[in-house]
Scaffold this motif. Structure first.
Motif, PDB file in Angstrom:
ATOM      1  N   SER A  84      -0.666  44.008  27.898  1.00  0.00           N
ATOM      2  CA  SER A  84      -1.347  43.074  28.479  1.00  0.00           C
ATOM      3  C   SER A  84      -2.803  43.853  28.207  1.00  0.00           C
ATOM      4  O   SER A  84      -3.339  42.701  28.031  1.00  0.00           O
ATOM      5  N   GLY A 122       2.455  35.738  31.598  1.00  0.00           N
ATOM      6  CA  GLY A 122       3.125  36.404  30.906  1.00  0.00           C
ATOM      7  C   GLY A 122       3.655  38.159  30.988  1.00  0.00           C
ATOM      8  O   GLY A 122       5.275  37.965  31.245  1.00  0.00           O
ATOM      9  N   HIS A 125       6.020  37.224  34.956  1.00  0.00           N
ATOM     10  CA  HIS A 125       6.934  36.879  34.150  1.00  0.00           C
ATOM     11  C   HIS A 125       7.625  37.493  33.599  1.00  0.00           C
ATOM     12  O   HIS A 125       9.124  38.222  34.385  1.00  0.00           O
ATOM     13  N   GLY A 126       7.906  39.355  33.202  1.00  0.00           N
ATOM     14  CA  GLY A 126       8.040  40.163  32.581  1.00  0.00           C
ATOM     15  C   GLY A 126       8.417  41.155  33.533  1.00  0.00           C
ATOM     16  O   GLY A 126       9.507  41.485  33.436  1.00  0.00           O
TER      17      GLY A 126
END
Length: 150
Positions: A84, A122, A125-126
């Protein structure tokens, strides 16, 4: 996510450098499996394996040797965080440039902020999925009968 208990009756065609192997479970062979980088189960061992798609060995999310409490994830949290950060560093300047070209500094800030929020969402969430996966694999009961692979 689907979790199955798998008994590795026989392990063969081992490629230790990549962690690839094949195995037999209840007389049925399964070829070209990779649980986690370098993890090769011992013959006779039982694992709890989490799949993204039921029975699809290409969608393995994580595993746990039922003889231990260690849970191995395909994409651990530190790796997801690093990827990320890489996305932000790689594509952030492009967002700034596109915003400046489309409408000036306010648009650039807005586009960059939205992009960063999307990456952060994201990542969160991961990480939450990894937490659920660790809890589910940690709760797998070692004395239950292994499930048949279909």
């Amino acid at each position: 996510m689907h979790i199955e208990q798998v008994q590795f009756d026989e392990v063969f065609d081992v490629q230790p450098a990549r962690g690839d192997f094949s195995f037999r479970c209840a007389g049925r062979p399964v070829y070209g499996v990779n649980l986690h980088s370098g993890v090769i189960p011992r013959p006779g061992s039982r694992f709890a394996v989490a799949f993204g798609k039921r029975g699809d060995w290409n969608s393995v999310l994580g595993c746990r040797d039922l003889a231990s409490s260690e849970v191995l994830l395909r994409r651990p949290g530190w790796a997801a965080s690093l990827f990320s950060l890489g996305d932000i560093l790689l594509f952030g300047p492009l967002c700034v440039g596109a915003g400046l070209a489309l409408g000036g500094p306010r648009i650039a800030i807005a586009i960059t902020a939205l992009f960063t929020l999307a990456i952060a969402a994201g990542l969160v969430h991961g990480l939450l999925q990894n937490r659920k996966l660790k809890q589910a694999l940690g709760a797998a009961v070692s004395d239950a009968a292994p499930k048949q692979i279909q």
